[in-house]
Structure formats: C-alpha cells, structure tokens
Design a protein around this motif. Structure first.
Motif, PDB file in Angstrom:
ATOM      1  N   TYR A   1       2.876  73.114  35.695  1.00 39.95           N
ATOM      2  CA  TYR A   1       4.501  72.874  35.697  1.00 39.95           C
ATOM      3  C   TYR A   1       4.921  72.909  34.231  1.00 39.95           C
ATOM      4  CZ  TYR A   1       9.185  71.270  35.805  1.00 39.95           C
ATOM      5  OH  TYR A   1      10.453  71.478  35.239  1.00 39.95           O
ATOM      6  N   THR A   2       4.515  72.015  33.397  1.00 40.76           N
ATOM      7  CA  THR A   2       4.475  71.641  31.334  1.00 40.76           C
ATOM      8  C   THR A   2       4.443  72.086  31.366  1.00 40.76           C
ATOM      9  OG1 THR A   2       5.058  69.319  32.130  1.00 40.76           O
ATOM     10  CG2 THR A   2       4.624  69.927  30.373  1.00 40.76           C
ATOM     11  N   GLU A   3       2.796  73.275  31.463  1.00 41.86           N
ATOM     12  CA  GLU A   3       2.471  74.223  29.955  1.00 41.86           C
ATOM     13  C   GLU A   3       2.752  75.958  30.905  1.00 41.86           C
ATOM     14  OE1 GLU A   3      -2.130  75.201  28.987  1.00 41.86           O
ATOM     15  OE2 GLU A   3      -1.059  74.142  30.134  1.00 41.86           O
ATOM     16  N   HIS A   4       3.210  75.784  32.252  1.00 46.72           N
ATOM     17  CA  HIS A   4       3.827  77.266  32.570  1.00 46.72           C
ATOM     18  C   HIS A   4       4.780  77.985  32.760  1.00 46.72           C
ATOM     19  CE1 HIS A   4      -0.453  78.143  31.452  1.00 46.72           C
ATOM     20  NE2 HIS A   4      -1.241  77.305  31.922  1.00 46.72           N
ATOM     21  N   VAL A   5       5.890  76.599  33.173  1.00 42.76           N
ATOM     22  CA  VAL A   5       6.913  76.216  33.671  1.00 42.76           C
ATOM     23  C   VAL A   5       8.484  76.019  33.103  1.00 42.76           C
ATOM     24  CG1 VAL A   5       8.174  76.391  36.113  1.00 42.76           C
ATOM     25  CG2 VAL A   5       5.625  76.372  35.825  1.00 42.76           C
ATOM     26  N   CYS A   6       8.134  74.951  33.092  1.00 44.19           N
ATOM     27  CA  CYS A   6       9.428  74.708  32.532  1.00 44.19           C
ATOM     28  C   CYS A   6      10.546  74.609  31.511  1.00 44.19           C
ATOM     29  CB  CYS A   6       9.297  72.637  33.114  1.00 44.19           C
ATOM     30  SG  CYS A   6       8.487  72.127  31.279  1.00 44.19           S
ATOM     31  N   ASN A   7       9.094  75.049  30.660  1.00 41.56           N
ATOM     32  CA  ASN A   7      10.020  75.499  28.649  1.00 41.56           C
ATOM     33  C   ASN A   7      10.198  77.119  28.750  1.00 41.56           C
ATOM     34  OD1 ASN A   7       9.794  72.319  28.252  1.00 41.56           O
ATOM     35  ND2 ASN A   7       7.938  72.905  27.327  1.00 41.56           N
ATOM     36  N   SER A   8       9.839  77.810  30.385  1.00 44.38           N
ATOM     37  CA  SER A   8       9.633  79.007  29.745  1.00 44.38           C
ATOM     38  C   SER A   8      11.876  79.855  29.740  1.00 44.38           C
ATOM     39  CB  SER A   8       8.858  79.744  30.540  1.00 44.38           C
ATOM     40  OG  SER A   8       9.488  79.549  32.210  1.00 44.38           O
ATOM     41  N   ASP A   9      11.622  80.844  29.343  1.00 42.55           N
ATOM     42  CA  ASP A   9      13.311  81.337  28.963  1.00 42.55           C
ATOM     43  C   ASP A   9      13.338  81.919  30.830  1.00 42.55           C
ATOM     44  OD1 ASP A   9      13.100  80.984  26.708  1.00 42.55           O
ATOM     45  OD2 ASP A   9      12.770  82.764  25.850  1.00 42.55           O
ATOM     46  N   PHE A  10      12.504  82.111  31.607  1.00 46.80           N
ATOM     47  CA  PHE A  10      12.575  83.241  32.452  1.00 46.80           C
ATOM     48  C   PHE A  10      13.445  81.856  33.539  1.00 46.80           C
ATOM     49  CE2 PHE A  10      11.402  83.899  36.872  1.00 46.80           C
ATOM     50  CZ  PHE A  10      12.070  85.155  37.041  1.00 46.80           C
ATOM     51  N   TYR A  11      12.335  80.468  33.811  1.00 44.83           N
ATOM     52  CA  TYR A  11      12.328  79.721  34.545  1.00 44.83           C
ATOM     53  C   TYR A  11      13.692  79.032  34.479  1.00 44.83           C
ATOM     54  CZ  TYR A  11      12.320  74.751  36.322  1.00 44.83           C
ATOM     55  OH  TYR A  11      12.413  73.646  38.025  1.00 44.83           O
ATOM     56  N   ARG A  12      14.454  78.481  32.799  1.00 40.06           N
ATOM     57  CA  ARG A  12      15.435  78.157  32.697  1.00 40.06           C
ATOM     58  C   ARG A  12      17.187  79.352  33.322  1.00 40.06           C
ATOM     59  NH1 ARG A  12      13.310  76.240  28.190  1.00 40.06           N
ATOM     60  NH2 ARG A  12      13.554  77.870  27.013  1.00 40.06           N
ATOM     61  N   TYR A  13      16.897  80.397  33.338  1.00 40.86           N
ATOM     62  CA  TYR A  13      17.477  81.878  33.614  1.00 40.86           C
ATOM     63  C   TYR A  13      17.471  82.003  35.489  1.00 40.86           C
ATOM     64  CZ  TYR A  13      18.612  86.543  34.930  1.00 40.86           C
ATOM     65  OH  TYR A  13      19.389  87.885  35.551  1.00 40.86           O
ATOM     66  N   TYR A  14      16.611  81.189  36.013  1.00 37.66           N
ATOM     67  CA  TYR A  14      16.515  81.776  37.513  1.00 37.66           C
ATOM     68  C   TYR A  14      17.208  80.176  37.584  1.00 37.66           C
ATOM     69  CZ  TYR A  14      14.079  80.727  41.929  1.00 37.66           C
ATOM     70  OH  TYR A  14      14.584  80.900  43.624  1.00 37.66           O
ATOM     71  N   ARG A  15      17.161  78.836  37.180  1.00 38.73           N
ATOM     72  CA  ARG A  15      17.541  77.400  37.521  1.00 38.73           C
ATOM     73  C   ARG A  15      18.689  77.909  37.623  1.00 38.73           C
ATOM     74  NH1 ARG A  15      14.680  76.130  41.637  1.00 38.73           N
ATOM     75  NH2 ARG A  15      12.548  75.168  41.176  1.00 38.73           N
TER      76      ARG A  15
ATOM     77  N   GLY B   1      20.896  79.753  37.841  1.00 37.53           N
ATOM     78  CA  GLY B   1      21.379  80.684  38.321  1.00 37.53           C
ATOM     79  C   GLY B   1      21.699  82.066  38.126  1.00 37.53           C
ATOM     80  N   ARG B   2      21.527  82.293  36.600  1.00 42.23           N
ATOM     81  CA  ARG B   2      22.163  83.818  36.066  1.00 42.23           C
ATOM     82  C   ARG B   2      21.845  84.756  36.703  1.00 42.23           C
ATOM     83  NH1 ARG B   2      20.272  82.975  30.055  1.00 42.23           N
ATOM     84  NH2 ARG B   2      20.448  85.328  30.409  1.00 42.23           N
ATOM     85  N   THR B   3      23.025  86.065  36.069  1.00 43.89           N
ATOM     86  CA  THR B   3      22.599  86.923  36.653  1.00 43.89           C
ATOM     87  C   THR B   3      21.959  88.485  36.044  1.00 43.89           C
ATOM     88  OG1 THR B   3      24.855  87.694  38.253  1.00 43.89           O
ATOM     89  CG2 THR B   3      22.958  86.949  39.642  1.00 43.89           C
ATOM     90  N   ASP B   4      22.374  87.938  34.680  1.00 45.60           N
ATOM     91  CA  ASP B   4      23.491  88.986  34.158  1.00 45.60           C
ATOM     92  C   ASP B   4      22.376  89.779  33.403  1.00 45.60           C
ATOM     93  OD1 ASP B   4      22.773  86.480  32.431  1.00 45.60           O
ATOM     94  OD2 ASP B   4      22.324  87.253  30.960  1.00 45.60           O
ATOM     95  N   ARG B   5      20.252  89.362  33.819  1.00 39.90           N
ATOM     96  CA  ARG B   5      19.642  90.060  33.714  1.00 39.90           C
ATOM     97  C   ARG B   5      18.535  90.526  34.410  1.00 39.90           C
ATOM     98  NH1 ARG B   5      16.416  87.006  28.482  1.00 39.90           N
ATOM     99  NH2 ARG B   5      15.256  89.374  28.558  1.00 39.90           N
ATOM    100  N   ASP B   6      19.216  90.601  36.084  1.00 38.39           N
ATOM    101  CA  ASP B   6      18.649  90.831  37.017  1.00 38.39           C
ATOM    102  C   ASP B   6      18.583  92.556  36.586  1.00 38.39           C
ATOM    103  OD1 ASP B   6      18.937  88.105  37.773  1.00 38.39           O
ATOM    104  OD2 ASP B   6      20.130  88.839  39.616  1.00 38.39           O
ATOM    105  N   GLU B   7      19.032  93.304  36.776  1.00 42.88           N
ATOM    106  CA  GLU B   7      17.913  94.396  36.993  1.00 42.88           C
ATOM    107  C   GLU B   7      16.354  94.667  35.673  1.00 42.88           C
ATOM    108  OE1 GLU B   7      19.384  98.998  35.761  1.00 42.88           O
ATOM    109  OE2 GLU B   7      20.583  96.928  36.037  1.00 42.88           O
ATOM    110  N   GLN B   8      16.807  93.912  34.656  1.00 41.31           N
ATOM    111  CA  GLN B   8      15.112  93.367  33.399  1.00 41.31           C
ATOM    112  C   GLN B   8      14.229  92.678  34.413  1.00 41.31           C
ATOM    113  OE1 GLN B   8      15.846  91.975  30.080  1.00 41.31           O
ATOM    114  NE2 GLN B   8      13.496  91.660  29.909  1.00 41.31           N
TER     115      GLN B   8
END
Length: 282
Positions: free
Chosen positions: A110-124, A126-133
């Motif tokens: 989790y520490t190495e591959h998940v929590c620091n990623s831009d996508f994880y922060r996007y998903y957590r 609740g954003r939708t502005d890049r959903d189509e991408q």
C-alpha cells in the motif's frame, strides 16, 4: 445497462451467504467464491463485448463502479485462498506471526504502490473531472509510466484504471480479513484499547459472541446487510478486546450441536423475558 451495480452487489452477497452456510471451511468458501466470481466476470465480459455501451456515461459507470466490484472481490478471495492454504496449522505463535507478516506485506504494498499515487488521491477525493480519461477504453497513456501489467490486459475490456480500483477494494477487504486473524497483542495499531472503555469487556464464551455475530449478520441488522461477517467480527473484537480466530469453523461446529444450535440466543431470550417479568412486579 444489463449489469447495474446494485444487481451485481446483491448477486455477490447472495452467493456469499449461500456458501457461508454450506461450506465446511473458509478455504472451501474462498475457492468456490473465486470460481463463481471468475465465471461472473467472464459472463459480464461476453455481454459487454457483444453489446457495447449506449453512451460514455454508461461506459464510465461500468469501469469505475461495476467491474471493479466484481474484480476486487475476485482478487480478494483468490488471495485469501492462497493465504489460508499456506498458513501454519496450529493457532500458536507461528500462526500469529504468519498473519502478522501478511499484514506487514500488505502495508508495504500500500505504501509503495497505492497511497502516494495521483490516481489514488483522485479516486479517494471523489473527483469526476478525469473520469473520461481514466474509465473509457482506448486512453491508456504509456507516458504515465504505468505498471508493466498494462501490456497484458485486454484493452477491449479494461481501461487499466478499473483494475487499479479493484486492487484498492481488494486490499481493503484483505486488510479487514487479516486483522480478524490477529489478536489485539499482535496488532495493537488496529485493535486499540481506549481508556474510556477499559472496563468494557465480553464475559461470555467466544462461541456465544460468534453466535451473536452470525445472528446479526443473518438478519441484516447492521447496515442493511451490506457488510460482511468478518467486518462485523472485527468491530466486535475491537469493541470487546477479544480475539476470535476462526469464526467460520466455530460456526460450522455450532450447526452440528446436539440439541439447540442457538444456545446463547435461547438464553438471551429467556433472560430478557425473566427481566421483563421482574420489572412488571415492581
């Protein structure tokens, strides 16, 4: 959409309940759920490849919500099957250390591959502005430095990021599963002992508590039946600072009891009625 999220979740929960009641061990349940979810995912894939999507919103919903819930559970049950079939047979220190190591490995991942990623922060967030991408086909960008796994996926049935959400869902389920396997002493960061509840503890048998947990689960009493037996178990372990090792096998032993299979619940009913009778006489 032929496979709305509500129907998929209900279908999976129904199968979980069925196997929980029928299988003799969690290993067998995990294996059968893995087979079931693999077949379900294959069926859904055939439908999607054949029918496609009516519009972008349906496509985004499928890859952001529907598919990750199936795949996440599939990853979870497959992982649990592998963990259970490799664990030490006894319930001593070796058994506890094995699950502690599994939890450490999960936290490292989790520490190495998940929590620091831009996508994880996007998903957590609740954003939708890049959903189509993220959640429509044909938008995989190798310039993002993606995991090599991306080259093995079926690009007609994955946006890659649907898999990322499935991994997040799976990791949360695996985390809950592992914490129920550990005693409070082995996992103090999860099973916290609060000062204000130090005098609050379970004084009946562990089997009595397991009987109560399964009764609450079977009756859909908690969260409209949307949370699993092991999450309920974890909450009670935290609340009462008690370790319940293999509640699944304990439950199956209860089913073969001579006489009443619900000894504790029968006693609860008797004690409550007796208390009511006393109150009426006051």
């Amino acid at each position: 959409m032929k496979h709305p999220l509500s129907n998929i979740v209900a279908e999976i929960q129904k199968q979980e309940r069925k196997l929980s009641a029928e299988t003799s061990s969690f290993i067998d349940e995990a294996y059968q759920m893995t087979v079931y979810l693999q077949e379900l995912l294959s069926t859904v894939k055939e439908d999607i490849l054949k029918e496609g999507f009516s519009d972008k919103n349906e496509e985004i919903h499928f890859f952001k919500q529907v598919k990750p819930n199936i795949l996440g559970k599939l990853i979870y049950y497959n992982k649990v099957f592998r963990i259970e079939t490799a664990c030490p047979a006894d319930n001593g220190n070796l058994h506890q250390n094995y699950f502690s190591l599994q939890l450490c490995n999960l936290k490292d991942e989790y520490t190495e591959h998940v929590c620091n990623s831009d996508f994880y922060r996007y998903y957590r967030s609740g954003r939708t502005d890049r959903d189509e991408q993220y959640f429509t086909l044909g938008n995989i960008n190798c310039y993002d430095g993606l995991n090599s796994f991306v080259f093995e996926i079926d690009t007609k049935f994955s946006t890659y990021f649907d898999y990322k959400i499935a991994k997040i869902i799976a990791n949360e389920l695996i985390y809950n599963y592992l914490t129920t396997k550990l005693s409070p002493e082995q996992n103090p960061d999860v099973l916290l002992q609060h000062e204000e509840t130090k005098d609050f503890f379970w004084t009946q048998t562990k089997n009595a508590l397991i009987e109560l947990i399964y009764a609450l689960y079977a009756s859909d009493t908690l969260s409209h039946g949307k949370i699993g037996i092991r999450k309920i178990s974890m909450v009670f372990q935290i609340l009462f600072r008690i370790s319940l090792n293999d509640i699944h096998n304990s439950f199956h032993r209860m089913k073969t009891r001579a006489g009443s299979r619900t000894l504790f619940l029968d006693q609860l009913k008797y004690d409550l009625e007796e208390y009511m009778d006393k109150e009426e006489k006051l």
